[in-house]
Design an enzyme around this catalytic site. Structure first.
Site, PDB file in Angstrom:
ATOM      1  N   ARG A 186      -1.226  -1.202  -5.993  1.00 60.08           N
ATOM      2  CA  ARG A 186      -1.987  -1.513  -7.200  1.00 60.08           C
ATOM      3  C   ARG A 186      -1.888  -0.438  -8.276  1.00 60.08           C
ATOM      4  O   ARG A 186      -2.144  -0.705  -9.439  1.00 60.08           O
ATOM      5  CB  ARG A 186      -3.458  -1.742  -6.839  1.00 60.08           C
ATOM      6  CG  ARG A 186      -3.702  -3.002  -6.015  1.00 60.08           C
ATOM      7  CD  ARG A 186      -5.168  -3.209  -5.726  1.00 60.08           C
ATOM      8  NE  ARG A 186      -5.725  -2.090  -4.978  1.00 60.08           N
ATOM      9  CZ  ARG A 186      -7.003  -1.738  -5.007  1.00 60.08           C
ATOM     10  NH1 ARG A 186      -7.857  -2.376  -5.776  1.00 60.08           N
ATOM     11  NH2 ARG A 186      -7.435  -0.721  -4.273  1.00 60.08           N
ATOM     12  N   ARG A 187      -1.531   0.790  -7.892  1.00 63.19           N
ATOM     13  CA  ARG A 187      -1.525   1.891  -8.860  1.00 63.19           C
ATOM     14  C   ARG A 187      -0.100   2.124  -9.368  1.00 63.19           C
ATOM     15  O   ARG A 187       0.701   2.807  -8.734  1.00 63.19           O
ATOM     16  CB  ARG A 187      -2.110   3.151  -8.219  1.00 63.19           C
ATOM     17  CG  ARG A 187      -3.593   3.012  -7.916  1.00 63.19           C
ATOM     18  CD  ARG A 187      -4.148   4.232  -7.210  1.00 63.19           C
ATOM     19  NE  ARG A 187      -3.720   4.299  -5.814  1.00 63.19           N
ATOM     20  CZ  ARG A 187      -4.138   5.215  -4.947  1.00 63.19           C
ATOM     21  NH1 ARG A 187      -4.997   6.151  -5.353  1.00 63.19           N
ATOM     22  NH2 ARG A 187      -3.721   5.228  -3.695  1.00 63.19           N
ATOM     23  N   GLY A 193       0.812  -1.215   0.000  1.00 66.58           N
ATOM     24  CA  GLY A 193       0.000   0.000   0.000  1.00 66.58           C
ATOM     25  C   GLY A 193       0.841   1.258   0.000  1.00 66.58           C
ATOM     26  O   GLY A 193       0.543   2.232   0.700  1.00 66.58           O
ATOM     27  N   ALA A 194       1.895   1.264  -0.816  1.00 68.66           N
ATOM     28  CA  ALA A 194       2.846   2.384  -0.809  1.00 68.66           C
ATOM     29  C   ALA A 194       2.497   3.476  -1.804  1.00 68.66           C
ATOM     30  O   ALA A 194       3.287   4.396  -2.010  1.00 68.66           O
ATOM     31  CB  ALA A 194       4.257   1.865  -1.104  1.00 68.66           C
ATOM     32  N   GLY A 243      -5.746   6.996  14.910  1.00 68.54           N
ATOM     33  CA  GLY A 243      -7.102   7.537  14.893  1.00 68.54           C
ATOM     34  C   GLY A 243      -7.240   8.504  13.734  1.00 68.54           C
ATOM     35  O   GLY A 243      -6.750   8.236  12.619  1.00 68.54           O
ATOM     36  N   TYR A 271     -15.258  -2.896   9.005  1.00 64.62           N
ATOM     37  CA  TYR A 271     -13.934  -2.267   9.055  1.00 64.62           C
ATOM     38  C   TYR A 271     -13.326  -2.428  10.445  1.00 64.62           C
ATOM     39  O   TYR A 271     -12.168  -2.848  10.591  1.00 64.62           O
ATOM     40  CB  TYR A 271     -14.021  -0.789   8.688  1.00 64.62           C
ATOM     41  CG  TYR A 271     -12.694  -0.087   8.848  1.00 64.62           C
ATOM     42  CD1 TYR A 271     -11.637  -0.357   7.978  1.00 64.62           C
ATOM     43  CD2 TYR A 271     -12.477   0.813   9.893  1.00 64.62           C
ATOM     44  CE1 TYR A 271     -10.398   0.262   8.136  1.00 64.62           C
ATOM     45  CE2 TYR A 271     -11.248   1.444  10.053  1.00 64.62           C
ATOM     46  CZ  TYR A 271     -10.212   1.153   9.171  1.00 64.62           C
ATOM     47  OH  TYR A 271      -8.994   1.758   9.338  1.00 64.62           O
ATOM     48  N   LYS A 310      -9.882  -4.584  11.738  1.00 64.64           N
ATOM     49  CA  LYS A 310      -8.766  -3.999  12.480  1.00 64.64           C
ATOM     50  C   LYS A 310      -8.594  -4.656  13.847  1.00 64.64           C
ATOM     51  O   LYS A 310      -7.486  -4.692  14.392  1.00 64.64           O
ATOM     52  CB  LYS A 310      -8.949  -2.487  12.605  1.00 64.64           C
ATOM     53  CG  LYS A 310      -8.811  -1.769  11.260  1.00 64.64           C
ATOM     54  CD  LYS A 310      -7.502  -2.111  10.563  1.00 64.64           C
ATOM     55  CE  LYS A 310      -7.321  -1.392   9.261  1.00 64.64           C
ATOM     56  NZ  LYS A 310      -6.027  -1.681   8.596  1.00 64.64           N
ATOM     57  N   THR A 336      -5.719  11.620   5.188  1.00 61.77           N
ATOM     58  CA  THR A 336      -5.054  11.033   4.021  1.00 61.77           C
ATOM     59  C   THR A 336      -6.143  10.798   2.972  1.00 61.77           C
ATOM     60  O   THR A 336      -7.227  11.389   3.052  1.00 61.77           O
ATOM     61  CB  THR A 336      -4.375   9.697   4.375  1.00 61.77           C
ATOM     62  OG1 THR A 336      -5.395   8.761   4.779  1.00 61.77           O
ATOM     63  CG2 THR A 336      -3.358   9.866   5.509  1.00 61.77           C
TER      64      THR A 336
END
Length: 257
Positions: free
Chosen positions: A41-42, A16-17, A188, A157, A161, A192
């Site tokens: 993925r991108r 996930g970079a 928390g 979600y 976690k 982003t």
């Protein structure tokens, strides 16, 4: 004050970079002299990150953590300067939707479980034997305060976690005596692309959680990750939970009908 380890020894595998915590962590480690394997993925985002950090410092792999065979193949094909991984940042994850459980799109739940739970286990299982064989290392997982504290619309979600938290704690037991540290980072409110993904590109909805307040940012979390991995080798931070100063705990919700 603690004496930091030589950062030039760090070879960090990050999932996930392409944005957020993962991209910020890649920049932090490279700035300190480490090498990074940035995955996500991108591809266009990865290319931009590599151009920024330099190909000698940043090796990129287009990768979906839900694809176990692709993870194994990527690790097997790593070039020699990046093969000696000693830190794994299992960061890839997402939240989708905020509807009540009875109204949610079930495919959102499936995607969160496949990424946050299954993808995490694929990543750790593929990389852990190499850490042990090389004499040790550090696995950092990305949890959330949602793993401890429930909120409306966060059912699956938060459950994913909570899994991440317990997985990391149990993993510590499994690697006892192997010189492998395990830390779960639990942020928390952090501004982003998290909300933009959760609300599927709706910028108005994505901005709402941060209006009129001061949230943490990706660099704050990256610095916390970096800190846990640069403590002396005999120190393990099991869990690190962070919240914005402006965020606290709400009262119990009582329905009065």
């Amino acid at each position: 004050m603690y004496q930091l380890l030589d950062p030039s020894r760090f070879v960090v595998f990050i999932t996930g970079a392409t944005s957020g915590f993962g991209a910020a962590a890649a920049r932090r480690y490279v700035a300190a002299g480490g090498k990074v394997i940035a995955t996500g993925r991108r591809k266009e985002r990865l290319v931009e990150l590599q151009q920024e950090l330099g190909a000698d410092n940043c090796h990129i792999i287009e990768l979906d953590v839900r694809d176990r065979a692709a993870i194994d193949a990527a690790i097997a094909a790593l070039p020699e300067p990046f093969a000696g991984i000693n830190i794994v940042l299992a960061n890839a994850g997402l939240a989708l939707g905020l509807q009540p459980a009875a109204e949610t799109d079930i495919t959102d739940w499936e995607t969160m479980i496949a990424t946050n739970v299954t993808g995490l286990t694929y990543t750790v299982r593929a990389l852990l034997p190499g850490l042990i064989a090389r004499g040790g290392g550090h696995i950092v997982t990305l949890g959330s305060v949602a793993g401890d504290y429930p909120y409306p619309g966060g059912s699956v979600y938060g459950a994913t976690k909570a899994f991440v938290k317990q997985f990391a704690l149990n993993l510590r037991s499994d690697v006892q005596g192997k010189n492998v540290r395990v830390t779960n980072i639990e942020p928390g409110l952090t501004e982003t692309e998290f909300s933009l993904v959760r609300f599927k590109g709706d910028e108005g909805k994505a901005a709402k959680p941060y209006e009129g307040t001061t949230a943490m940012n990706a660099e704050d979390i990256a610095e916390s990750i970096f800190w846990t991995t640069t403590l002396p080798a005999h120190v393990n931070v099991n869990r690190l939970q962070l919240m914005a100063t402006t965020q606290a705990f709400g009262p119990f919700d009582i329905y009065r009908g």
